[in-house]
Design a protein around this motif. Structure first.
Motif, PDB file in Angstrom:
ATOM      1  N   SER A 187       5.223  -8.802   8.772  1.00  0.00           N
ATOM      2  CA  SER A 187       4.147  -7.809   8.725  1.00  0.00           C
ATOM      3  C   SER A 187       4.362  -6.734   9.781  1.00  0.00           C
ATOM      4  O   SER A 187       4.128  -5.540   9.533  1.00  0.00           O
ATOM      5  CB  SER A 187       2.790  -8.487   8.956  1.00  0.00           C
ATOM      6  N   LYS A 226      -1.571   3.366   3.996  1.00  0.00           N
ATOM      7  CA  LYS A 226      -0.485   2.431   4.315  1.00  0.00           C
ATOM      8  C   LYS A 226      -0.998   1.005   4.463  1.00  0.00           C
ATOM      9  O   LYS A 226      -0.300   0.049   4.100  1.00  0.00           O
ATOM     10  CB  LYS A 226       0.229   2.885   5.588  1.00  0.00           C
ATOM     11  N   GLY A 283       4.134 -11.044  -0.388  1.00  0.00           N
ATOM     12  CA  GLY A 283       4.805 -10.611   0.830  1.00  0.00           C
ATOM     13  C   GLY A 283       6.259 -11.051   0.853  1.00  0.00           C
ATOM     14  O   GLY A 283       6.987 -10.925  -0.138  1.00  0.00           O
ATOM     15  N   PHE A 324       7.137  -4.513   8.520  1.00  0.00           N
ATOM     16  CA  PHE A 324       6.704  -3.786   7.324  1.00  0.00           C
ATOM     17  C   PHE A 324       5.778  -2.631   7.701  1.00  0.00           C
ATOM     18  O   PHE A 324       5.947  -1.490   7.246  1.00  0.00           O
ATOM     19  CB  PHE A 324       6.000  -4.753   6.369  1.00  0.00           C
ATOM     20  N   LEU A 325       4.785  -2.915   8.555  1.00  0.00           N
ATOM     21  CA  LEU A 325       3.837  -1.878   8.954  1.00  0.00           C
ATOM     22  C   LEU A 325       4.481  -0.849   9.881  1.00  0.00           C
ATOM     23  O   LEU A 325       4.100   0.329   9.875  1.00  0.00           O
ATOM     24  CB  LEU A 325       2.618  -2.517   9.614  1.00  0.00           C
ATOM     25  N   GLU A 340      -1.295  -0.380   1.084  1.00  0.00           N
ATOM     26  CA  GLU A 340       0.021  -0.791   0.585  1.00  0.00           C
ATOM     27  C   GLU A 340       0.378  -2.179   1.097  1.00  0.00           C
ATOM     28  O   GLU A 340       0.903  -3.018   0.358  1.00  0.00           O
ATOM     29  CB  GLU A 340       1.084   0.227   1.023  1.00  0.00           C
ATOM     30  N   TYR A 341       0.107  -2.418   2.371  1.00  0.00           N
ATOM     31  CA  TYR A 341       0.377  -3.734   2.963  1.00  0.00           C
ATOM     32  C   TYR A 341      -0.441  -4.824   2.265  1.00  0.00           C
ATOM     33  O   TYR A 341       0.081  -5.888   1.900  1.00  0.00           O
ATOM     34  CB  TYR A 341       0.056  -3.706   4.450  1.00  0.00           C
TER      35      TYR A 341
END
Length: 356
Positions: free
Chosen positions: A36, A156, A168, A39-40, A159-160
């Protein structure tokens, strides 16, 4: 929300010696915090938001912090994400004069999103935007970030949330396990199948019987007997009175006290209908929990007996309780039984003084 690794171990099956979780039948838990964070960071970091519009320049820098927990549970192909995250993102801002030649102010700021949670997945979270310079030009830059950067951050995060809902980092592994290779049927096997005699005429009833049996697979029956120091009619009235339900459960309730009347209890998490009522003797109802798979309805039967004056024995039979909820959690029967005991029967004793 239970933290990663702290779930009930009865529902998490140890890995097989060969490392295989066939068809994702058992709980498979994946820690997603580092994933995470990366990704972020890619979604939010080093992105230009304004590049000269109104002589303002704003660009995100890096993800300064992502703390909390994030994981994905998979069972029987069902994906159950869980996350509670605190995010801090930094940005840089610059303002130039009306000619666009001289720099009026160069400063920095931060964006904090203190609570990103699966419980609020359908909502935009709270966001806090600050800037180091609080003068007139700094305020102008902060307002520009609010106008341009706030929607960007929300986009965003959505999107996560969407990617987590699809598994995931566990998504690729899940897709691989869904693929099954069918063995080709050999010529001899195909010939044997073709030559097999047709089913007997009398076999249909046998198959129908088996189908009826299968329909009940995956369901359980809860039985319970409780004693109360009260009259049977008093307990009967309490269980059909919405104001008393509100009192002993501390939650909203709506009950239509007649056969065919519908009810909603525990803030709407349980709904149903009265099927049969005999004052002081019998209550039969349909019960459905909102977390159950669509179309599943159980039956509650409560009988009231008064062996001695002032003593009532209640016998509960709750049939067709599914073993799993719509999310694949296998604690439905256990939670339902505990709910009857702790949230209904024990609370009635405590609130109305019907203890034995």
């Amino acid at each position: 929300m239970a933290k990663l690794g702290e779930g009930d171990k009865r529902w998490i099956v140890e890995d097989r010696p060969d490392g295989t979780n066939v068809h994702n039948w058992h709980w498979s838990e994946t820690d997603c915090l580092d994933w995470s964070r990366n990704f972020l960071s890619n979604l939010l970091g080093n992105k230009t938001l304004l590049s000269g519009e109104g002589n303002l320049f704003i660009k995100t820098k890096k993800l300064d912090k992502l703390e909390g927990e994030a994981y994905v549970n998979v069972r029987k192909g069902k994906i159950i994400p869980g996350y509670e995250l605190n995010l801090v993102l930094s940005y840089e801002a610059e303002a130039k004069d009306s000619d666009g030649k001289s720099v009026l102010l160069t400063t920095e700021g931060s964006v904090e999103v203190p609570y990103i949670s699966d419980e609020n997945a359908g909502e935009d979270p709270e966001i806090r935007i600050t800037i180091k310079d609080d003068g007139p030009v700094g305020k102008r830059l902060k307002d520009a970030f609010i106008a341009k950067g706030k929607p960007f951050v929300f986009e965003k995060i959505r999107e996560y949330v969407d990617v987590m809902s699809k598994g995931g980092p566990a998504k690729d592994d899940l897709e691989v396990k869904k693929v099954s290779v069918k063995k080709p049927v050999s010529g001899s096997a195909a010939a044997a199948a073709a030559a097999a005699p047709p089913p007997k005429a009398g076999g249909s009833s046998e198959k129908e019987g088996k189908k009826k049996e299968k329909k009940k697979e995956g369901f359980k029956t809860i039985t319970m007997t409780e004693k109360f120091s009260c009259r049977a009619k008093d307990l009967y009235e309490i269980l059909l009175d919405e104001n008393r339900w509100k009192g002993f459960t501390q939650s909203n309730a709506k009950i239509v006290k007649e056969v065919g009347g519908e009810f909603s209890i525990f803030d709407g998490s349980v709904t149903g209908k009265n099927m049969e009522l005999q004052e002081g003797k019998l209550i039969v109802q349909q019960w459905r929990f909102g977390s159950w798979p669509d179309g599943i309805v159980s039956t509650v039967r409560l009988t009231f007996e008064e062996p001695n004056s002032g003593t009532t024995v209640v016998k509960l039979t709750h049939t067709d309780v599914p073993e799993e909820d719509r999310y694949g959690n296998a604690t439905v029967v256990e939670n339902t039984e505990r709910g009857w005991r702790d949230l209904i029967f024990h609370r009635i004793r405590g609130v109305f003084g019907f203890g034995i």
